[in-house]
Write a protein that holds these residues in place. Structure first.
Motif, PDB file in Angstrom:
ATOM      1  N   PRO A  19       0.816  -1.225   0.000  1.00 56.55           N
ATOM      2  CA  PRO A  19       0.000   0.000   0.000  1.00 56.55           C
ATOM      3  C   PRO A  19       0.852   1.280   0.000  1.00 56.55           C
ATOM      4  N   ILE A  20       1.975   1.263   0.687  1.00 57.19           N
ATOM      5  CA  ILE A  20       2.873   2.420   0.700  1.00 57.19           C
ATOM      6  C   ILE A  20       3.461   2.643  -0.691  1.00 57.19           C
ATOM      7  N   ASN A  22       2.255   1.693  -3.530  1.00 55.11           N
ATOM      8  CA  ASN A  22       1.208   2.077  -4.474  1.00 55.11           C
ATOM      9  C   ASN A  22       0.843   3.558  -4.371  1.00 55.11           C
ATOM     10  N   ARG A  23       1.226   4.204  -3.277  1.00 56.87           N
ATOM     11  CA  ARG A  23       0.941   5.635  -3.107  1.00 56.87           C
ATOM     12  C   ARG A  23       2.122   6.537  -3.481  1.00 56.87           C
ATOM     13  N   LEU A  24       3.169   5.960  -4.027  1.00 57.84           N
ATOM     14  CA  LEU A  24       4.306   6.785  -4.441  1.00 57.84           C
ATOM     15  C   LEU A  24       3.874   7.748  -5.545  1.00 57.84           C
ATOM     16  N   PRO A  25       4.562   8.883  -5.670  1.00 52.32           N
ATOM     17  CA  PRO A  25       4.276   9.785  -6.790  1.00 52.32           C
ATOM     18  C   PRO A  25       4.461   9.049  -8.122  1.00 52.32           C
ATOM     19  N   LYS A  26       3.675   9.449  -9.100  1.00 57.54           N
ATOM     20  CA  LYS A  26       3.643   8.752 -10.385  1.00 57.54           C
ATOM     21  C   LYS A  26       5.032   8.557 -11.004  1.00 57.54           C
ATOM     22  N   LYS A  29       6.422   5.677  -8.838  1.00 58.97           N
ATOM     23  CA  LYS A  29       5.603   4.483  -8.663  1.00 58.97           C
ATOM     24  C   LYS A  29       5.809   3.489  -9.795  1.00 58.97           C
ATOM     25  N   GLY A  33       8.566   1.777  -7.526  1.00 65.86           N
ATOM     26  CA  GLY A  33       7.497   1.114  -6.784  1.00 65.86           C
ATOM     27  C   GLY A  33       7.101  -0.220  -7.387  1.00 65.86           C
ATOM     28  N   ARG A  87       9.273   4.902   8.613  1.00 67.30           N
ATOM     29  CA  ARG A  87       8.885   3.800   7.714  1.00 67.30           C
ATOM     30  C   ARG A  87      10.120   3.093   7.176  1.00 67.30           C
TER      31      ARG A  87
END
Length: 117
Positions: A19-20, A22-26, A29, A33, A87
């Motif tokens: 989940p972390i 998947n929330r990275l900046p495009k 990600k 990611g 994290r």
């Protein structure tokens, strides 16, 4: 059959990490990611497969390299300021625990006599 602790720890890391990631900046990600997610899933799959293999040593060494890649990718996340230090520390601790278990498994396998067919 009882679950191996290394498999459960890897599973738990994936549940926490994906989940972390998947929330990275495009712009991160789809490169870092996605690669990390792929590596994490391949690590879990590899551990499950090697659990049932007769000759484990070579496969375990390969998984150790994969874990090191994940370790460096995690460090990149911190260096790119994509995750906070807490994290990073949590991920690092989890990766190190998996690494210690993997190292122990490798040592155990290296002590076993080689079976030749």
């Amino acid at each position: 059959m009882e679950e191996l602790p290394i498999i459960q720890k890897t599973y738990d890391l994936i549940k926490w990490y994906v989940p972390i990631l998947n929330r990275l900046p495009k712009d991160h990600k789809f490169i870092l990611g996605d690669r990390m997610i792929k590596e994490l899933y391949e690590l879990l799959e590899g551990l499950i497969i090697v659990r049932y293999a007769k000759q484990k040593s070579i496969q375990l060494e390969s998984l150790n390299s994969q874990l090191d890649i994940i370790r460096y990718q995690t460090r990149l996340l911190l260096d790119f300021q994509l995750i906070p230090i807490h994290r990073y520390e949590y991920a690092g601790k989890a990766i190190n625990e998996i690494g210690m278990e993997l190292g122990g498994w490798i040592k155990q396998q290296n002590k076993r006599p080689v079976i030749k067919n």
